[in-house]
Scaffold this motif. Structure first.
Motif, short mmCIF file in Angstrom:
data_model
loop_
_atom_site.label_atom_id
_atom_site.label_comp_id
_atom_site.label_asym_id
_atom_site.label_seq_id
_atom_site.Cartn_x
_atom_site.Cartn_y
_atom_site.Cartn_z
N MET A 211 0.82 -1.21 0.00
CA MET A 211 0.00 0.00 0.00
C MET A 211 0.86 1.27 0.00
N SER A 212 2.06 1.18 0.53
CA SER A 212 2.95 2.35 0.50
C SER A 212 3.39 2.67 -0.91
N SER A 213 3.33 1.69 -1.81
CA SER A 213 3.71 1.93 -3.20
C SER A 213 2.60 2.63 -3.99
N VAL A 214 1.39 2.71 -3.41
CA VAL A 214 0.26 3.36 -4.09
C VAL A 214 -0.37 4.37 -3.13
N PRO A 215 0.25 5.50 -2.89
CA PRO A 215 -0.24 6.45 -1.89
C PRO A 215 -1.63 7.00 -2.18
N THR A 216 -2.08 6.97 -3.45
CA THR A 216 -3.43 7.46 -3.76
C THR A 216 -4.50 6.46 -3.34
N LEU A 217 -4.15 5.19 -3.27
CA LEU A 217 -5.13 4.16 -2.91
C LEU A 217 -5.12 3.83 -1.42
N LYS A 218 -3.99 4.06 -0.77
CA LYS A 218 -3.85 3.66 0.63
C LYS A 218 -4.92 4.25 1.53
N PRO A 219 -5.25 5.55 1.43
CA PRO A 219 -6.30 6.10 2.32
C PRO A 219 -7.69 5.52 2.05
N GLN A 220 -7.88 4.93 0.88
CA GLN A 220 -9.20 4.41 0.52
C GLN A 220 -9.39 2.95 0.89
N LEU A 221 -8.34 2.31 1.39
CA LEU A 221 -8.43 0.90 1.73
C LEU A 221 -9.34 0.69 2.94
N SER A 222 -10.29 -0.22 2.80
CA SER A 222 -11.21 -0.53 3.89
C SER A 222 -10.77 -1.77 4.66
N SER A 223 -10.41 -2.83 3.93
CA SER A 223 -9.95 -4.07 4.57
C SER A 223 -9.13 -4.86 3.56
N ALA A 224 -8.41 -5.84 4.07
CA ALA A 224 -7.60 -6.71 3.22
C ALA A 224 -7.74 -8.14 3.72
N THR A 225 -8.07 -9.05 2.82
CA THR A 225 -8.27 -10.45 3.18
C THR A 225 -7.11 -11.29 2.65
N VAL A 227 -5.85 -14.54 1.43
CA VAL A 227 -6.55 -15.66 0.81
C VAL A 227 -5.61 -16.86 0.65
N GLY A 228 -6.01 -17.96 1.28
CA GLY A 228 -5.27 -19.21 1.10
C GLY A 228 -3.83 -19.17 1.56
N GLY A 229 -3.49 -18.20 2.38
CA GLY A 229 -2.11 -18.09 2.84
C GLY A 229 -1.14 -17.74 1.73
N ARG A 230 -1.67 -17.10 0.63
CA ARG A 230 -0.80 -16.85 -0.52
C ARG A 230 -0.88 -15.42 -1.06
N ARG A 231 -2.05 -14.78 -0.97
CA ARG A 231 -2.23 -13.50 -1.66
C ARG A 231 -3.31 -12.67 -0.96
N TRP A 232 -3.46 -11.39 -1.44
CA TRP A 232 -4.40 -10.44 -0.85
C TRP A 232 -5.58 -10.16 -1.78
N ASP A 233 -6.75 -10.01 -1.17
CA ASP A 233 -7.91 -9.37 -1.78
C ASP A 233 -8.12 -8.05 -1.04
N LEU A 234 -8.05 -6.93 -1.78
CA LEU A 234 -8.18 -5.61 -1.17
C LEU A 234 -9.59 -5.09 -1.38
N SER A 235 -10.21 -4.63 -0.30
CA SER A 235 -11.55 -4.04 -0.38
C SER A 235 -11.44 -2.54 -0.10
N PHE A 236 -12.06 -1.74 -0.98
CA PHE A 236 -11.97 -0.28 -0.85
C PHE A 236 -13.29 0.30 -0.36
N GLN A 237 -13.22 1.52 0.15
CA GLN A 237 -14.38 2.17 0.76
C GLN A 237 -15.52 2.37 -0.24
N SER A 238 -15.19 2.45 -1.52
CA SER A 238 -16.22 2.63 -2.55
C SER A 238 -16.93 1.34 -2.91
N GLY A 239 -16.49 0.21 -2.34
CA GLY A 239 -17.21 -1.05 -2.51
C GLY A 239 -16.53 -2.08 -3.38
N GLU A 240 -15.48 -1.71 -4.11
CA GLU A 240 -14.82 -2.65 -5.00
C GLU A 240 -13.81 -3.53 -4.25
N THR A 241 -13.59 -4.73 -4.81
CA THR A 241 -12.53 -5.63 -4.33
C THR A 241 -11.53 -5.82 -5.45
#
Length: 306
Positions: A211-225, A227-241
């Motif tokens: 998230m530090s590599s994308v400073p425009t998106l970092k404040p909009q991050l709502s949660s991060a899941t 997945v499977g002990g391998r990767r991230w699904d990012l959920s943003f305040q506007s509703g997208e994953t």
């Protein structure tokens, strides 16, 4: 006095006996690769070490060192160096009662050991207090010291909360290294990133790098899941994953490309449900409805009257 008489008198005196030494029998010494004198010296050292070991075992069996330590500590206490109180510094978030319990338990042990109402300074184990305090998640470090004549000082260095971790329906505060600090009620959630899933707490540093590599998106991050002990699904305040690929470098490159496109065309906030970035060079968008599906269902037909 004649010379003969002098010789007889000298011969009559008893010769001084030399102190006995540990010696190796000559038959055994002949079989050794060293001479008799060196064999005797080695035997003497071995015998001395044996006697010393026996003495130590006897001292331990009789609890003499511990008794001497307790007696010395009690004597110091009688001289006026007893703990009359303690001071705790550095606590901002941790429950103070946990520290109180550890300190008072050690003071009681030292007082009981000395047989007095107050604990002598010399019998209070600062290392034991520190060791027990380090078992609490909030405590990054603890410095425990004596302040003469009668005060104990406990200096707590707390960990800094970095995110919330949700797993198996429970919320917990974690620091940047994923250490669980404390449980958090849902109605008292602080404004911190939310990590979801088993093992997600151990990946907080990875998420922070992404998230530090994308400073425009970092404040909009709502949660991060995670997945499977391998990767991230990012959920943003506007509703997208946004689904990221597994490898950190691949995930970072895909996320930075998504951030550039969002800045240019505004990908977030358009009502898209999910952006899948797992296929290299592609972005798959999932819409909230199938193509051609009407926005609203047709009105139900009115019942027929007979």
């Amino acid at each position: 006095m004649s010379a003969a008489h002098v010789r007889r008198g000298g011969a009559g005196r008893a010769k001084a006996r030399k102190p006995s030494k540990v010696a190796v029998p000559k038959k055994i010494a002949k079989r050794l690769p060293v001479d008799q004198a060196r064999a005797n010296k080695v035997a003497g050292l071995v015998f001395g070490a044996f006697v010393l070991a026996i003495g130590i075992v006897v001292l331990i069996a009789l609890d003499i060192p511990a008794k001497a330590e307790r007696a010395a500590g009690a004597a110091v206490g009688e001289a006026g160096f007893k703990v009359s109180g303690y001071q705790i510094v550095g606590i901002n978030h941790m429950n103070r009662a946990l520290v109180d319990a550890v300190v008072t338990d050690e003071l009681k042990r030292a007082a009981d050991e000395s047989g007095s109402a107050k604990a002598p300074q010399a019998l209070v184990s600062v290392s034991e207090i520190r060791s027990r305090l380090l078992q609490y998640g909030w405590v990054k470090d603890a410095r425990v010291s004596h302040r003469l004549p009668d005060t104990l000082v406990i200096d707590i260095v707390e960990r800094t909360p970095a995110a919330l971790w949700q797993n198996e329906g429970r919320l917990a505060l974690i620091d940047s290294q994923g250490v669980v600090l404390d449980r958090v009620p849902v109605d008292k959630m602080p404004d911190l990133p939310l990590l979801i899933g088993p093992g997600a707490n151990g990946q907080e540093e990875l998420l922070d790098r992404l998230m530090s590599s994308v400073p425009t998106l970092k404040p909009q991050l709502s949660s991060a899941t995670w997945v499977g002990g391998r990767r991230w699904d990012l959920s943003f305040q506007s509703g997208e994953t946004v689904a990221l690929p597994e490898n950190e470098d691949s995930a970072k490159a895909a996320l930075m490309k998504f951030a550039r496109l969002d800045k240019q065309t505004g990908l977030l906030g358009r009502g898209v449900l999910r952006y899948d970035l797992r296929v290299p060079g592609k972005m798959i968008a999932r819409l909230p409805r199938a193509p051609g599906e009407p926005i609203a269902p047709p009105p139900a037909a009115a019942p027929r009257e007979d």
